[in-house]
Design a protein around this motif. Structure first.
Motif, PDB file in Angstrom:
ATOM      1  N   GLN A   1      -6.937  19.767 -26.973  1.00 48.82           N
ATOM      2  CA  GLN A   1      -8.176  20.078 -26.292  1.00 48.82           C
ATOM      3  C   GLN A   1      -8.211  19.947 -24.910  1.00 48.82           C
ATOM      4  OE1 GLN A   1     -11.674  17.883 -27.912  1.00 48.82           O
ATOM      5  NE2 GLN A   1      -9.811  16.438 -28.350  1.00 48.82           N
ATOM      6  N   PHE A   2      -7.032  19.281 -24.330  1.00 46.26           N
ATOM      7  CA  PHE A   2      -6.952  19.129 -23.097  1.00 46.26           C
ATOM      8  C   PHE A   2      -6.261  20.181 -22.257  1.00 46.26           C
ATOM      9  CE2 PHE A   2      -7.432  14.454 -24.033  1.00 46.26           C
ATOM     10  CZ  PHE A   2      -8.492  14.531 -23.036  1.00 46.26           C
ATOM     11  N   ASN A   3      -5.852  21.408 -23.377  1.00 49.45           N
ATOM     12  CA  ASN A   3      -4.916  22.392 -22.816  1.00 49.45           C
ATOM     13  C   ASN A   3      -6.037  23.179 -21.998  1.00 49.45           C
ATOM     14  OD1 ASN A   3      -2.428  22.054 -23.783  1.00 49.45           O
ATOM     15  ND2 ASN A   3      -2.963  23.126 -25.630  1.00 49.45           N
ATOM     16  N   ALA A   4      -5.722  23.802 -20.764  1.00 52.50           N
ATOM     17  CA  ALA A   4      -6.634  24.813 -20.067  1.00 52.50           C
ATOM     18  C   ALA A   4      -6.122  26.048 -20.058  1.00 52.50           C
ATOM     19  CB  ALA A   4      -6.938  23.984 -18.658  1.00 52.50           C
ATOM     20  N   GLY A   5      -5.086  26.443 -20.671  1.00 55.37           N
ATOM     21  CA  GLY A   5      -4.661  27.543 -20.507  1.00 55.37           C
ATOM     22  C   GLY A   5      -5.156  28.887 -21.348  1.00 55.37           C
ATOM     23  N   TYR A   6      -6.274  28.750 -21.469  1.00 58.47           N
ATOM     24  CA  TYR A   6      -6.981  29.900 -22.149  1.00 58.47           C
ATOM     25  C   TYR A   6      -7.311  30.834 -21.320  1.00 58.47           C
ATOM     26  CZ  TYR A   6     -10.969  26.920 -22.281  1.00 58.47           C
ATOM     27  OH  TYR A   6     -12.149  26.137 -22.000  1.00 58.47           O
ATOM     28  N   PRO A   7      -7.550  32.259 -21.422  1.00 58.09           N
ATOM     29  CA  PRO A   7      -8.025  33.335 -20.396  1.00 58.09           C
ATOM     30  C   PRO A   7      -9.266  32.872 -19.587  1.00 58.09           C
ATOM     31  CG  PRO A   7      -7.068  34.280 -22.218  1.00 58.09           C
ATOM     32  CD  PRO A   7      -7.029  32.931 -22.610  1.00 58.09           C
ATOM     33  N   ASP A   8     -10.190  32.792 -20.516  1.00 60.16           N
ATOM     34  CA  ASP A   8     -11.585  32.514 -19.941  1.00 60.16           C
ATOM     35  C   ASP A   8     -11.506  31.546 -18.598  1.00 60.16           C
ATOM     36  OD1 ASP A   8     -13.272  34.199 -21.319  1.00 60.16           O
ATOM     37  OD2 ASP A   8     -14.489  32.598 -22.207  1.00 60.16           O
ATOM     38  N   LEU A   9     -11.039  30.207 -19.075  1.00 53.37           N
ATOM     39  CA  LEU A   9     -11.090  29.132 -18.068  1.00 53.37           C
ATOM     40  C   LEU A   9     -10.126  29.490 -16.938  1.00 53.37           C
ATOM     41  CD1 LEU A   9     -11.984  26.341 -17.230  1.00 53.37           C
ATOM     42  CD2 LEU A   9     -10.193  25.482 -18.697  1.00 53.37           C
ATOM     43  N   MET A  10      -8.900  30.027 -17.097  1.00 51.54           N
ATOM     44  CA  MET A  10      -8.181  30.466 -16.366  1.00 51.54           C
ATOM     45  C   MET A  10      -8.730  31.295 -14.995  1.00 51.54           C
ATOM     46  SD  MET A  10      -4.031  30.441 -17.665  1.00 51.54           S
ATOM     47  CE  MET A  10      -4.501  31.656 -18.934  1.00 51.54           C
ATOM     48  N   GLN A  11      -9.255  32.200 -15.661  1.00 51.13           N
ATOM     49  CA  GLN A  11      -9.980  33.242 -14.950  1.00 51.13           C
ATOM     50  C   GLN A  11     -10.935  32.512 -14.030  1.00 51.13           C
ATOM     51  OE1 GLN A  11     -11.733  35.958 -17.653  1.00 51.13           O
ATOM     52  NE2 GLN A  11      -9.943  36.928 -17.959  1.00 51.13           N
ATOM     53  N   ARG A  12     -11.595  31.787 -14.613  1.00 53.24           N
ATOM     54  CA  ARG A  12     -12.634  30.834 -13.662  1.00 53.24           C
ATOM     55  C   ARG A  12     -12.219  29.993 -12.651  1.00 53.24           C
ATOM     56  NH1 ARG A  12     -16.103  28.497 -18.540  1.00 53.24           N
ATOM     57  NH2 ARG A  12     -15.241  30.358 -19.557  1.00 53.24           N
ATOM     58  N   PHE A  13     -10.768  29.379 -13.002  1.00 58.22           N
ATOM     59  CA  PHE A  13      -9.975  28.635 -12.035  1.00 58.22           C
ATOM     60  C   PHE A  13      -9.991  29.486 -10.402  1.00 58.22           C
ATOM     61  CE2 PHE A  13      -7.845  25.642 -15.105  1.00 58.22           C
ATOM     62  CZ  PHE A  13      -8.793  24.771 -15.174  1.00 58.22           C
ATOM     63  N   VAL A  14      -9.283  30.734 -10.905  1.00 59.86           N
ATOM     64  CA  VAL A  14      -8.662  31.728  -9.900  1.00 59.86           C
ATOM     65  C   VAL A  14     -10.184  32.238  -9.039  1.00 59.86           C
ATOM     66  CG1 VAL A  14      -6.517  32.028 -10.531  1.00 59.86           C
ATOM     67  CG2 VAL A  14      -8.341  33.629 -11.044  1.00 59.86           C
ATOM     68  N   ILE A  15     -11.249  32.540  -9.879  1.00 60.32           N
ATOM     69  CA  ILE A  15     -12.310  33.165  -9.318  1.00 60.32           C
ATOM     70  C   ILE A  15     -13.169  32.105  -8.324  1.00 60.32           C
ATOM     71  CG2 ILE A  15     -14.584  34.036  -9.669  1.00 60.32           C
ATOM     72  CD1 ILE A  15     -13.007  35.561 -12.163  1.00 60.32           C
ATOM     73  N   PHE A  16     -13.283  30.945  -8.935  1.00 56.55           N
ATOM     74  CA  PHE A  16     -13.796  29.891  -7.990  1.00 56.55           C
ATOM     75  C   PHE A  16     -12.910  29.449  -6.907  1.00 56.55           C
ATOM     76  CE2 PHE A  16     -17.000  29.735 -11.349  1.00 56.55           C
ATOM     77  CZ  PHE A  16     -17.954  29.822 -10.956  1.00 56.55           C
ATOM     78  N   GLY A  17     -11.837  29.669  -7.204  1.00 57.91           N
ATOM     79  CA  GLY A  17     -10.767  29.418  -6.065  1.00 57.91           C
ATOM     80  C   GLY A  17     -11.084  30.080  -4.866  1.00 57.91           C
ATOM     81  N   ILE A  18     -11.159  31.571  -5.299  1.00 60.75           N
ATOM     82  CA  ILE A  18     -11.404  32.588  -4.244  1.00 60.75           C
ATOM     83  C   ILE A  18     -12.951  31.908  -3.346  1.00 60.75           C
ATOM     84  CG2 ILE A  18     -12.132  34.882  -3.864  1.00 60.75           C
ATOM     85  CD1 ILE A  18     -10.460  35.684  -5.995  1.00 60.75           C
TER      86      ILE A  18
END
Ligand SMILES: Nc1ncnc2c1ncn2[C@@H]1O[C@H](COP(=O)(O)OP(=O)(O)OP(=O)(O)O)[C@@H](O)[C@H]1O
Ligand SMILES: [Mg+2]
Lengths: 400, 251
Positions: A37-54
């Motif tokens: 459950q510490f895995n963060a490599g699922y699409p939803d979350l990774m998308q959020r990483f980069v979008i909030f990164g922008i």
């Protein structure tokens, strides 16, 4: 490379590699293991990483360089979302028009808001931007319901016009796509116990993030970037040096507003819905936290901050009491209960507490954010390797 | 007609008459010193010249054009640069960046959106910045953060920034205040050299009489907001009114 100095080029390449490999790097634990459950490599979350990164990269151009602290940037993100979803309803489910229009519309709005808010500085500027954002939020819920969908928000519907798309008659809403490549399409790679998901939407968003990051490096290193830092440093001197700080600050405001609009448009491209809560003031506060946590005025800091906060929001918040008990099941019962009781307030619904503590620690001990932390660790290693160099190292290099 | 013409300027702060009917004419390519006791209104007068303050009445003409009603950056673009009583520099920026900013202002005007270029690749700007730094013996400090320098160096940097703009009129507000003797002498030499080598008019406020008498072609004595006398340094030295009001009998 691409007009960057070697140091910046190296940073860009490292970020690019990390972003491309993220589905693997963020999934270090095998499926089904206790730590999965510490895995963060699922699409939803990774998308959020980069979008909030922008979002945070753009915010940093304003806050990090000019020092003007906007408390209303979520409004531009929300406006970008609405603009994108209207493009999807009216024109096409191809994400390109939606994203372009979201950037333009957010740019126009930020020009208007900046024009007015930048008449003041300091706390008054912050309050003005906050007022504007809250106004947008309230309007979206009330009088603007025909455009914003009010409380229900907006989603693409089967019978939307979509004049550029071929008619579908199977009664399902088509998915967002990039010239046919659907954003939700994924490939799963199974390697032993590990499952890695390569998602089209993530890679599209990641590519946009890399381009945004590149542009921000160029801005930081340009004469315009020097002027923005001059605004932060001493406006009086700027004025008496024949420079007008106002248009510089306004330009930075509009650029950061366009970044926010881009993030909003991408959000819709990945998850086709838009609602007013995206513009609520807490959302504006979040991007401030991201930037400070990662490192104000540094290049990579905002991306790190965005990642850290989104990770906590999505991963820490999912740890509940049962999971804790499961982890500490090997301990004697009494001790297990004590430890679970101690940890529990910091996870699950209490993740904000962890965030708050982390934020306080960073602000007090690492005013340069996570980036400063990284630099200190790097310096520590360097000193160990060749102690004779430690003293000659100059600390005036521009932050990464 | 001087390059700078101040006519009947008045400025009040509440009940205080900071400037009362000030008339001043500064001839081109000369050095004009303004002296006077603390609170005489010297800085206030400079503020009226650069757009920081607007006089209540009167006119300020630079090179035949009025500066009143213009914003500070517009006045600077007309050719007036100012060094402040406490150094105003870009503290967080490096010395080199500090120098590049006035060079950009000179080349590109009050605003230009050059976000696509690399500041480090602006050869003409860097060359100009370096040559001024070189001229002022500061080239070895180019990578230093400006705020970490000594007070004397900050002042020197501020002068360098002003010179990089090639102003026609340079206003100096107590450029040697708080400086050690050696630094003061360096500054005098520097200003003398600037005066000799460039087409530049200098107006200087200074308490240090050594500095004033080394540099000035003409001197105006200001007391309680009004010019007392204006004359050549030799005449000022012997002027009874000045001795009484400002220099004291000891001088
Ligand atoms: N912005 C202001 N508001 C109110 N009063 C002011 C302001 N600026 C200056 N004064 C007052 O005007 C008078 C003249 O001040 P000014 O700073 O011009 O003196 P000065 O000749 O430069 O003195 P010093 O040698 O100490 O620098 C002083 O009494 C000062 O208190
Ligand atoms: Mg003064």
């Amino acid at each position: 490379m691409f007009g960057l100095n070697p140091k910046d080029a190296r940073l860009l390449i490292i970020v690019a590699i990390m972003v491309v490999a993220a589905p693997v790097l963020l999934n270090p634990f095998p499926e089904g293991s206790n730590l999965a459950q510490f895995n963060a490599g699922y699409p939803d979350l990774m998308q959020r990483f980069v979008i909030f990164g922008i979002f945070a990269i753009g915010f940093n151009i304003l806050f990090g360089l000019t020092g003007y602290l906007s408390f209303g940037h979520a409004a531009f993100l929300g406006i970008g979302s609405y603009a994108a979803i209207w493009m999807m309803k009216l024109l096409t489910m191809n994400i390109i028009p939606g994203i372009i229009v979201s950037v333009i519309v957010a740019g126009v709005f930020s020009l208007a808001v900046g024009w007015i808010s930048l008449r003041r500085s300091g706390i008054y500027f912050s309050i003005l931007t906050l007022a504007f954002a809250q106004m947008c939020y309230s309007l979206a819920y009330s009088v603007l319901t025909p455009i914003t969908g009010g409380e229900t928000g907006l989603q693409p519907k089967v019978n939307d016009p979509r004049i550029l798309d071929a008619a579908t008659n199977d009664g399902v809403v088509p998915k967002t796509n990039l010239f046919g490549l659907e954003m939700t399409s994924s490939t799963e790679i199974v390697m032993g116990g590990w499952v890695f998901t390569l998602n089209a939407g993530y890679y599209v968003a990641a590519l946009v993030m890399l381009i945004s990051f590149y542009i921000s490096i160029r801005i930081f290193r340009s004469p315009f970037g020097v002027m923005l830092r001059a605004v932060k440093s001493n406006q009086q001197r700027m004025n008496y040096t024949g420079l007008n700080p106002k248009p510089y600050t306004l330009a930075a405001f509009v650029i950061s507003g366009m970044y926010a609009g881009l993030a909003g448009g991408l959000m819709v491209a990945m998850d086709t819905q838009a609602g007013a809560d995206r513009m609520f003031w807490t959302a504006s506060g979040e991007v401030v936290l991201m930037t400070i946590l990662g490192g104000v005025g540094t290049l990579i800091g905002p991306v790190l901050g965005a990642g850290a906060i989104k990770y906590m929001e999505n991963i820490l918040s999912k740890i509940n009491k049962d999971i804790l008990h499961q982890w500490f099941a090997l301990l004697p019962d009494g001790l297990e209960d004590v430890i679970v009781a101690l940890i529990y307030p910091f996870v699950g619904k209490g993740w904000h507490l962890t965030l708050g503590l982390l934020f306080m620690l960073v602000v007090i001990f690492l005013p340069g954010g996570l980036v400063e932390g990284g630099q200190r660790i790097a310096a520590l290693f360097k000193r160990k390797r060749k102690p004779e160099d430690a003293r000659s190292g100059k600390s005036t290099e521009p932050a990464e | 007609m001087g390059i700078l013409e101040v006519k009947n300027v008045n400025k009040r702060f509440g009940g205080l008459q900071a400037l009362g009917d000030v008339n001043l004419s500064v001839a081109e390519n000369t050095c004009h010193a303004i002296i006077g006791p603390n609170g005489a209104g010297k800085s206030t007068l400079l503020n009226c010249l650069v757009g920081k303050l607007i006089p209540d009445t009167g006119s300020v003409m630079f090179d035949g054009q009025s500066v009143l009603g213009r914003s500070p950056h517009e006045i600077n673009q007309m050719g007036i640069s100012r060094v402040f009583q406490t150094p105003e520099i870009f503290g967080e920026l490096s010395v080199m960046e500090n120098m590049m900013i006035p060079c950009f202002a000179r080349r590109d005007g009050a605003f230009r959106m050059h976000a696509y270029k690399d500041a480090g690749a602006e050869r003409d700007i860097i060359d100009r910045a370096e040559s001024v730094l070189e001229d002022l013996n500061m080239i070895d400090k180019r990578e230093m953060t400006a705020s970490s320098m000594s007070r004397g160096d900050k002042r020197r940097l501020e002068i360098a920034m002003c010179l990089a703009q090639e102003p026609r009129l340079l206003l100096l507000d107590e450029p040697t205040a708080g400086m050690a003797r050696a630094d003061t002498n360096n500054t005098i030499d520097l200003l003398k050299r600037i005066k000799a080598e460039r087409d530049i008019t200098i107006a200087i406020i200074e308490h240090d009489m050594h500095v004033v008498f080394s540099l000035a072609d003409r001197i105006t004595v200001l007391a309680q907001g009004t010019p007392l006398v204006e004359d050549t340094p030799d005449k000022i030295k012997g002027h009874p009114k000045v001795r009484e009001a400002y220099l004291g009998e000891a001088a």
